[in-house]
Enzyme design. Sequence first.
Site: not given
Length: 276
Positions: A220, A255
């Site tokens: 991210k 995840r």
Amino acid sequence: MPEDKLFKLSGNSPQIMGILNATPDSFSDGGRYLDVSRAMDRIYIMIKNGADIIDIGGESTRPGSDPVSVQEELDRVMPILEKAIPVFKKVDFSIDTSKYEVAKKALESGVKIVNDVSGLQKEPRLADLCGEFDAIYVLMHSQGDPKTMQKNPQYSDVVKDVVTFFEKQLTEAKKRGAHKIILDPGIGFGKTLEHNLRLIAHLDKFRKFSLPILVGASRKSMIGQILDGRPTDDRVTGTIALHYHSMMNGANILRIHDVKEASDSIRIFKAVQSQS
């Protein structure tokens, strides 16, 4: 992996949720797995490398992304699910969606988990569906929608605000029949770098709910911010570092795009924890 195993997790036994984006525009792997055969190859590799869950999504939720129609999302995910679920029986499949119709079709095909980035804010009936199918519901916190969520997000105290959100939405989810619930603080969903770091640093505050905690910081933008603009494909080490901190603070599920690296880090984590 038996579903109930998720609800017997301790801090030293994290699980891996491998990401498969059947989208043309996801921030990391957009366009790579629209083809069913390529998706099947990717699923095989993720399972071989240690994935316990495969999370499939047909709508990008990256910052600034546009929504897609129900039919388009179904057209992207259902051919993969219908082909993969009968073949890969040792893992659970998750559908990454906030749409009732998509979740229903996926559950009917054998999916065991509904991963809702809106946390019931868009479609409360997802909790009804999970109750009906005895499925797991992933309750994620987000502020705003993907199109606008990174435009100046504000909190009085991000950790306390997310705790309050979970308290409210858990009550709603259970009232509607969902009783197998995983919590996700929503790293990168309507949060600044500081907000994200605070959530990871204080992840233990969410253990009060006695529910599995999922963290998804994989590749991210916060990693790029910390590492002087590092591009998406060069954020694997940063991802592992953030997820390792998350495991130390109570994360039960990671995840992630890079399953092999995550699996290695979990093995090291468990070895160290066994001596503490």
